[in-house]
Design a protein around this motif. Structure first.
Motif, PDB file in Angstrom:
ATOM      1  N   ASP A 160       0.854  -1.195   0.000  1.00 27.01           N
ATOM      2  CA  ASP A 160       0.000   0.000   0.000  1.00 27.01           C
ATOM      3  C   ASP A 160       0.887   1.240   0.000  1.00 27.01           C
ATOM      4  OD1 ASP A 160      -1.953   2.143   0.956  1.00 27.01           O
ATOM      5  OD2 ASP A 160      -3.261   0.391   0.938  1.00 27.01           O
ATOM      6  N   LYS A 161       0.449   2.289  -0.697  1.00 25.28           N
ATOM      7  CA  LYS A 161       1.225   3.523  -0.753  1.00 25.28           C
ATOM      8  C   LYS A 161       1.120   4.347   0.518  1.00 25.28           C
ATOM      9  CE  LYS A 161       1.234   4.201  -5.758  1.00 25.28           C
ATOM     10  NZ  LYS A 161       0.902   5.120  -6.873  1.00 25.28           N
ATOM     11  N   ASP A 162       0.112   4.071   1.322  1.00 24.12           N
ATOM     12  CA  ASP A 162      -0.130   4.839   2.546  1.00 24.12           C
ATOM     13  C   ASP A 162       0.828   4.356   3.649  1.00 24.12           C
ATOM     14  OD1 ASP A 162      -1.092   5.985   4.906  1.00 24.12           O
ATOM     15  OD2 ASP A 162      -3.179   5.891   4.252  1.00 24.12           O
ATOM     16  N   GLN A 163       1.881   5.144   3.881  1.00 25.58           N
ATOM     17  CA  GLN A 163       2.904   4.744   4.848  1.00 25.58           C
ATOM     18  C   GLN A 163       2.329   4.586   6.246  1.00 25.58           C
ATOM     19  OE1 GLN A 163       6.546   4.266   4.202  1.00 25.58           O
ATOM     20  NE2 GLN A 163       6.083   3.183   6.088  1.00 25.58           N
ATOM     21  N   SER A 164       1.433   5.487   6.640  1.00 19.84           N
ATOM     22  CA  SER A 164       0.869   5.417   7.984  1.00 19.84           C
ATOM     23  C   SER A 164       0.033   4.152   8.167  1.00 19.84           C
ATOM     24  CB  SER A 164       0.016   6.664   8.275  1.00 19.84           C
ATOM     25  OG  SER A 164      -1.079   6.754   7.385  1.00 19.84           O
ATOM     26  N   LYS A 165      -0.681   3.752   7.118  1.00 20.34           N
ATOM     27  CA  LYS A 165      -1.485   2.527   7.205  1.00 20.34           C
ATOM     28  C   LYS A 165      -0.583   1.304   7.346  1.00 20.34           C
ATOM     29  CE  LYS A 165      -5.162   1.953   4.558  1.00 20.34           C
ATOM     30  NZ  LYS A 165      -6.036   1.610   3.397  1.00 20.34           N
ATOM     31  N   ILE A 166       0.497   1.270   6.560  1.00 14.41           N
ATOM     32  CA  ILE A 166       1.428   0.139   6.635  1.00 14.41           C
ATOM     33  C   ILE A 166       2.109   0.101   8.006  1.00 14.41           C
ATOM     34  CG2 ILE A 166       3.601  -0.780   5.731  1.00 14.41           C
ATOM     35  CD1 ILE A 166       1.173  -1.355   3.975  1.00 14.41           C
ATOM     36  N   ASP A 167       2.500   1.269   8.515  1.00 15.04           N
ATOM     37  CA  ASP A 167       3.112   1.317   9.845  1.00 15.04           C
ATOM     38  C   ASP A 167       2.148   0.787  10.903  1.00 15.04           C
ATOM     39  OD1 ASP A 167       5.407   2.399   8.772  1.00 15.04           O
ATOM     40  OD2 ASP A 167       4.903   4.478   9.297  1.00 15.04           O
ATOM     41  N   SER A 168       0.877   1.172  10.794  1.00 16.99           N
ATOM     42  CA  SER A 168      -0.123   0.704  11.767  1.00 16.99           C
ATOM     43  C   SER A 168      -0.326  -0.801  11.663  1.00 16.99           C
ATOM     44  CB  SER A 168      -1.457   1.430  11.532  1.00 16.99           C
ATOM     45  OG  SER A 168      -1.346   2.811  11.807  1.00 16.99           O
ATOM     46  N   LEU A 169      -0.385  -1.302  10.438  1.00 12.80           N
ATOM     47  CA  LEU A 169      -0.566  -2.744  10.259  1.00 12.80           C
ATOM     48  C   LEU A 169       0.604  -3.525  10.834  1.00 12.80           C
ATOM     49  CD1 LEU A 169      -2.076  -2.771   6.661  1.00 12.80           C
ATOM     50  CD2 LEU A 169      -3.178  -3.681   8.714  1.00 12.80           C
ATOM     51  N   LYS A 170       1.798  -3.001  10.683  1.00 11.14           N
ATOM     52  CA  LYS A 170       2.970  -3.670  11.264  1.00 11.14           C
ATOM     53  C   LYS A 170       2.908  -3.701  12.791  1.00 11.14           C
ATOM     54  CE  LYS A 170       6.268  -2.842   7.499  1.00 11.14           C
ATOM     55  NZ  LYS A 170       7.510  -2.152   7.078  1.00 11.14           N
ATOM     56  N   GLN A 171       2.164  -2.749  13.355  1.00  4.33           N
ATOM     57  CA  GLN A 171       1.987  -2.708  14.810  1.00  4.33           C
ATOM     58  C   GLN A 171       0.736  -3.465  15.260  1.00  4.33           C
ATOM     59  OE1 GLN A 171       2.187   1.413  16.242  1.00  4.33           O
ATOM     60  NE2 GLN A 171       3.491   1.910  14.497  1.00  4.33           N
ATOM     61  N   GLY A 172       0.048  -4.072  14.284  1.00  3.57           N
ATOM     62  CA  GLY A 172      -1.147  -4.837  14.626  1.00  3.57           C
ATOM     63  C   GLY A 172      -2.408  -4.008  14.741  1.00  3.57           C
ATOM     64  N   ILE A 173      -2.379  -2.766  14.239  1.00  3.00           N
ATOM     65  CA  ILE A 173      -3.546  -1.879  14.307  1.00  3.00           C
ATOM     66  C   ILE A 173      -4.284  -1.945  12.977  1.00  3.00           C
ATOM     67  CG2 ILE A 173      -4.340   0.496  14.640  1.00  3.00           C
ATOM     68  CD1 ILE A 173      -1.704   0.978  16.187  1.00  3.00           C
ATOM     69  N   MET A 174      -5.548  -2.365  13.011  1.00  6.05           N
ATOM     70  CA  MET A 174      -6.329  -2.549  11.788  1.00  6.05           C
ATOM     71  C   MET A 174      -6.942  -1.221  11.335  1.00  6.05           C
ATOM     72  SD  MET A 174      -5.941  -5.765  11.160  1.00  6.05           S
ATOM     73  CE  MET A 174      -4.317  -5.567  11.933  1.00  6.05           C
ATOM     74  N   PRO A 175      -6.954  -0.960  10.023  1.00  4.75           N
ATOM     75  CA  PRO A 175      -7.570   0.266   9.512  1.00  4.75           C
ATOM     76  C   PRO A 175      -9.087   0.188   9.416  1.00  4.75           C
ATOM     77  CG  PRO A 175      -6.670  -1.001   7.700  1.00  4.75           C
ATOM     78  CD  PRO A 175      -6.282  -1.723   8.958  1.00  4.75           C
ATOM     79  N   ILE A 176      -9.639  -1.009   9.586  1.00  5.31           N
ATOM     80  CA  ILE A 176     -11.081  -1.220   9.521  1.00  5.31           C
ATOM     81  C   ILE A 176     -11.497  -2.125  10.670  1.00  5.31           C
ATOM     82  CG2 ILE A 176     -11.281  -0.963   7.013  1.00  5.31           C
ATOM     83  CD1 ILE A 176     -11.230  -4.067   6.853  1.00  5.31           C
ATOM     84  N   TYR A 177     -12.790  -2.103  10.994  1.00  2.00           N
ATOM     85  CA  TYR A 177     -13.302  -3.064  11.966  1.00  2.00           C
ATOM     86  C   TYR A 177     -13.947  -4.224  11.227  1.00  2.00           C
ATOM     87  CZ  TYR A 177     -16.095  -5.349  15.513  1.00  2.00           C
ATOM     88  OH  TYR A 177     -16.638  -6.303  16.332  1.00  2.00           O
ATOM     89  N   GLU A 178     -13.407  -5.399  11.424  1.00  2.00           N
ATOM     90  CA  GLU A 178     -13.967  -6.630  10.881  1.00  2.00           C
ATOM     91  C   GLU A 178     -13.721  -7.721  11.907  1.00  2.00           C
ATOM     92  OE1 GLU A 178     -15.854  -9.391   8.543  1.00  2.00           O
ATOM     93  OE2 GLU A 178     -15.725  -7.230   8.170  1.00  2.00           O
ATOM     94  N   PRO A 179     -14.773  -8.352  12.434  1.00  2.00           N
ATOM     95  CA  PRO A 179     -14.603  -9.338  13.508  1.00  2.00           C
ATOM     96  C   PRO A 179     -13.559 -10.403  13.177  1.00  2.00           C
ATOM     97  CG  PRO A 179     -16.936  -8.871  13.170  1.00  2.00           C
ATOM     98  CD  PRO A 179     -16.195  -8.169  12.071  1.00  2.00           C
ATOM     99  N   GLY A 180     -12.576 -10.555  14.068  1.00  2.00           N
ATOM    100  CA  GLY A 180     -11.561 -11.597  13.937  1.00  2.00           C
ATOM    101  C   GLY A 180     -10.381 -11.250  13.059  1.00  2.00           C
ATOM    102  N   LEU A 181     -10.435 -10.109  12.364  1.00  2.00           N
ATOM    103  CA  LEU A 181      -9.365  -9.777  11.418  1.00  2.00           C
ATOM    104  C   LEU A 181      -8.053  -9.488  12.138  1.00  2.00           C
ATOM    105  CD1 LEU A 181      -8.481  -9.279   8.509  1.00  2.00           C
ATOM    106  CD2 LEU A 181      -9.272  -6.918   8.740  1.00  2.00           C
ATOM    107  N   ASP A 182      -8.104  -8.793  13.263  1.00  2.00           N
ATOM    108  CA  ASP A 182      -6.875  -8.453  13.987  1.00  2.00           C
ATOM    109  C   ASP A 182      -6.136  -9.707  14.428  1.00  2.00           C
ATOM    110  OD1 ASP A 182      -8.917  -9.092  15.753  1.00  2.00           O
ATOM    111  OD2 ASP A 182      -8.456  -7.490  17.185  1.00  2.00           O
TER     112      ASP A 182
END
Length: 437
Positions: free
Chosen positions: A30-52
């Motif tokens: 993904d081009k969004d650096q902040s989103k990728i950084d959050s995902l690497k920290q385990g922070i999901m950009p959306i709420y979806e049950p069980g995804l985290d």
């Protein structure tokens, strides 16, 4: 198998996580650096049950990773999925394919060997042809194939839908590419998920046709609900009566405030634009879009009527704001139109949602938000159940009635039996049933 997933939005992230859970080696780009950084920290950009939990377990297992470097993500990948957004284009309603074509160009430039380029994004008929043209223009030397593989994921149940799908549609004419796609989905063999191979354009249209048909079922039963209210019938019994017919089925026959979300509004409009381009009008779908938009606003008028026709100065509490339960998605949610109608009529609107409040705030100016449905209802002239979250299915109605200024309860999802609501001391206004005196 090594898979690259371009885009970490709803479809890309869920698909990438599920593929990695099958044992594939998946890189999400993904081009969004902040989103990728959050995902690497385990922070999901959306709420979806069980995804985290799914993401965390596969990152820990070394099967799932995230990067902003497309060249790094594509290197060595046998299957490269394009899962970027295709929002409605401003001004004309066509699907905006700029992200898809941009991704195709970057993928072509980054290819290091043979690969199948898979369009997972929802795209109009003929998009795969243009992706292939871009590929041949940028890398005429590349051994690559373009495939359509539309997604059929329901928000709130996406992981289950991916792992136990009703069908997997693959649009491709080349047998070598088909074999790669069989390997991609081989882990689903034990579930006996139907793998339908068809032409690329057919696959592209199948996605739009499916969503348009489901939107039609929703809109149909909503119009029947209006008739039920006038003639004294019960739409829930009508729904059950027709849904027990195997030719019709019970799903998507629940009357309510209209459909919303990231798919149906956008996809029905894009389908109409495609039909317009090919001079083949789709009159039924046109009616569905028109009726659904009118219905969402009409639900606001329904609340105003419950207040005696005058909402000026009234406090109205909306319970459930997202377009459906188990998601924080506010895109085209019926609550947006209801809020606007109420505010236009002079009402003071309050809101509660288990997951969607932060997404709702910028979309609902002047709405006061609460962390509890009971707090939202205190001193309210009316409480409106808009989205049927589980936490809103067993409310203490007597407690609500005690704290409200007026005992008006508008159930837009028909969750509560009339007798139960009335026993709690509330006056019920529901959908598709004659108003009880």
């Amino acid at each position: 198998m090594r898979i690259a997933m371009i885009g970490t939005g709803y479809v890309g992230l869920v698909s990438g996580a599920c593929f990695s859970d099958f044992g594939h080696d998946v890189v999400c780009v993904d081009k969004d650096q902040s989103k990728i950084d959050s995902l690497k920290q385990g922070i999901m950009p959306i709420y979806e049950p069980g995804l985290d939990r799914l993401v965390a377990s596969n990152v820990k297992g070394g099967r799932l990773s995230f990067t902003t470097d497309l060249q790094e993500g594509v290197a060595g990948a046998e299957a490269i999925f394009i899962a970027v957004g295709t929002p409605s284009r401003r001004g004309d309603g066509h699907a905006d394919l700029s992200y898809v074509f941009g991704a195709a160009r970057e993928i072509a430039e980054a290819l290091t060997g043979p690969a199948v380029i898979v369009t997972k994004s929802t795209v109009p008929v003929g998009t795969g042809d243009e992706v292939e043209r871009i590929l041949r223009e940028v890398r005429p030397d590349a051994r690559a194939w373009v495939v359509s593989n539309p997604e059929f994921l329901r928000e709130g149940a996406a992981i289950e839908d991916f792992k136990r799908p009703d069908r997997i549609v693959v649009g491709i004419d080349d047998e070598e590419a088909a074999e790669v796609m069989r390997e991609v989905y081989r882990p689903l063999y034990l579930n006996k998920a139907p793998l339908l191979f068809t032409g690329r354009r057919t696959a592209e249209l199948t996605k739009y046709a499916a969503n348009a048909f489901l939107a039609t079922k929703i809109t149909f039963i909503n119009e029947i609900a209006d008739l039920c209210e006038i003639v004294g019938a019960d739409v829930q019994d009508v729904s059950r009566g027709i849904g027990l017919d195997n030719r019709i089925g019970p799903k998507f026959l629940h009357a309510g405030p209209g459909y919303g979300g990231s798919c149906f509004p956008k996809d029905t409009l894009a389908l109409l634009k495609t039909a317009e381009d090919y001079q083949t009008p789709l009159r039924i779908v046109e009616s569905v879009v028109t009726v659904n938009e009118a219905r969402k606003r009409a639900m606001g008028r329904k609340v105003i009527q419950a207040l005696g026709g005058d909402a000026r100065g009234a406090a109205v509490a909306l319970l459930g704001l997202t377009f459906k339960p188990n998601t924080d998605d506010m895109r085209d949610a019926p609550s947006l139109s209801i809020v606007q109608a109420l505010q236009d009529a002079g009402a003071n609107v309050r809101g509660y949602d288990p997951e969607g409040i932060e997404q709702a705030r910028p979309l609902m100016p002047d709405v006061e938000f609460f962390e509890s449905p009971y707090k939202a209802a205190e001193g309210a002239d009316a409480v409106v159940l808009v989205t049927e979250w589980d936490v809103l299915r067993a409310l203490d109605l007597t407690r609500l009635a005690r704290t409200m200024k007026q005992p008006i309860f508008v159930d837009l999802r028909n969750v509560y039996p009339p007798a139960e609501v009335e026993e709690a001391g509330l006056r019920l206004h529901s959908v598709g049933r004659a108003q009880r005196s």
